[in-house]
Write a protein that holds these residues in place. Sequence first.
Motif, PDB file in Angstrom:
ATOM      1  N   UNK A   1      19.090 -43.415 -19.677  1.00 23.83           N
ATOM      2  CA  UNK A   1      18.557 -44.426 -20.577  1.00 23.83           C
ATOM      3  C   UNK A   1      17.463 -45.194 -19.844  1.00 23.83           C
ATOM      4  N   UNK A   2      16.364 -45.460 -20.548  1.00 24.22           N
ATOM      5  CA  UNK A   2      15.242 -46.149 -19.909  1.00 24.22           C
ATOM      6  C   UNK A   2      15.330 -47.660 -20.130  1.00 24.22           C
ATOM      7  N   UNK A   3      14.999 -48.409 -19.080  1.00 17.29           N
ATOM      8  CA  UNK A   3      14.925 -49.854 -19.235  1.00 17.29           C
ATOM      9  C   UNK A   3      13.653 -50.365 -18.573  1.00 17.29           C
ATOM     10  N   UNK A   4      13.293 -51.581 -18.942  1.00 17.52           N
ATOM     11  CA  UNK A   4      12.037 -52.175 -18.475  1.00 17.52           C
ATOM     12  C   UNK A   4      12.333 -53.466 -17.732  1.00 17.52           C
ATOM     13  N   UNK A   5      11.622 -53.687 -16.643  1.00  9.23           N
ATOM     14  CA  UNK A   5      11.751 -54.948 -15.920  1.00  9.23           C
ATOM     15  C   UNK A   5      10.374 -55.417 -15.463  1.00  9.23           C
ATOM     16  N   UNK A   6      10.276 -56.706 -15.209  1.00 10.99           N
ATOM     17  CA  UNK A   6       9.009 -57.297 -14.783  1.00 10.99           C
ATOM     18  C   UNK A   6       9.017 -57.436 -13.266  1.00 10.99           C
ATOM     19  N   UNK A   7       7.984 -56.914 -12.619  1.00  9.25           N
ATOM     20  CA  UNK A   7       7.895 -56.966 -11.160  1.00  9.25           C
ATOM     21  C   UNK A   7       7.384 -58.334 -10.710  1.00  9.25           C
ATOM     22  N   UNK A   8       7.357 -58.537  -9.389  1.00  9.75           N
ATOM     23  CA  UNK A   8       6.846 -59.796  -8.834  1.00  9.75           C
ATOM     24  C   UNK A   8       5.367 -59.996  -9.159  1.00  9.75           C
ATOM     25  N   UNK A   9       4.667 -58.882  -9.419  1.00  9.49           N
ATOM     26  CA  UNK A   9       3.242 -58.962  -9.768  1.00  9.49           C
ATOM     27  C   UNK A   9       3.037 -59.109 -11.270  1.00  9.49           C
ATOM     28  N   UNK A  10       4.152 -59.384 -11.975  1.00  9.06           N
ATOM     29  CA  UNK A  10       4.120 -59.572 -13.430  1.00  9.06           C
ATOM     30  C   UNK A  10       3.647 -58.320 -14.166  1.00  9.06           C
ATOM     31  N   UNK A  11       4.026 -57.176 -13.622  1.00 12.45           N
ATOM     32  CA  UNK A  11       3.731 -55.911 -14.277  1.00 12.45           C
ATOM     33  C   UNK A  11       5.037 -55.287 -14.767  1.00 12.45           C
TER      34      UNK A  11
END
Length: 212
Positions: A1-11
């Motif tokens: 299952x795919x999930x999305x997260x925000x990195x420290x660089x706001x990407x």
Amino acid sequence: KQHVEVTDDLELSYSDHLDVPKMQLAVRIDLTQYTTQPELHRYVSFIKGRMGRKVSDFFMRFVGCEEKVDIKAQNKQLIAQVDDYLATEQLSTEEKQVSRGVVADYYKQKIASGEDINVSELAAKLPKNEEQQSDFSVFNAHLEQPLEPQFQPDRAALKPLAKFSGQGGGVTLSFDRNLLGDKVHYDPVTDTLVIKGIPPNLKDQLSKADKD
């Protein structure tokens, strides 16, 4: 299952993970257990879900192993033996219910952590007979078919700790254990159950049916 997260660089970062709660068939091999204690035959465990017995059996044959411990049977036996053990101790109804709550909490803890039920560990949480220097572990050891020292917890075992339930002859009943002797009374001589304080929705249905 795919999930999305925000990195420290706001990407946005996309990654895949296993959706374990929705798995229907899976096998886990404990290499440490296999290396150190292979004679216990406890290094393979399964998630069999609700795929049916035939699919489960096929999966086990595919993996190349056989079931040494019936997990559901062990859990069912444990709950029955806890009741038998509490019945042998001089405990009040309230004390017995508290002990069942302790067992339920222990189960929930083990399920959440993914750890096995440990009979000796559970015994330490239940009342002991100080005069006879006996506890649940001793009680279990003297049974004709004692429990395995450790086994996987089954969530279904939690229900009988909190409720009485049964069905047959077109009747299905379920009520909290602590209501027996209070709002629910059982007469073994006449084999009747008297319920005081019927749930409002059921009472409404019965009232309407009585007017038909």
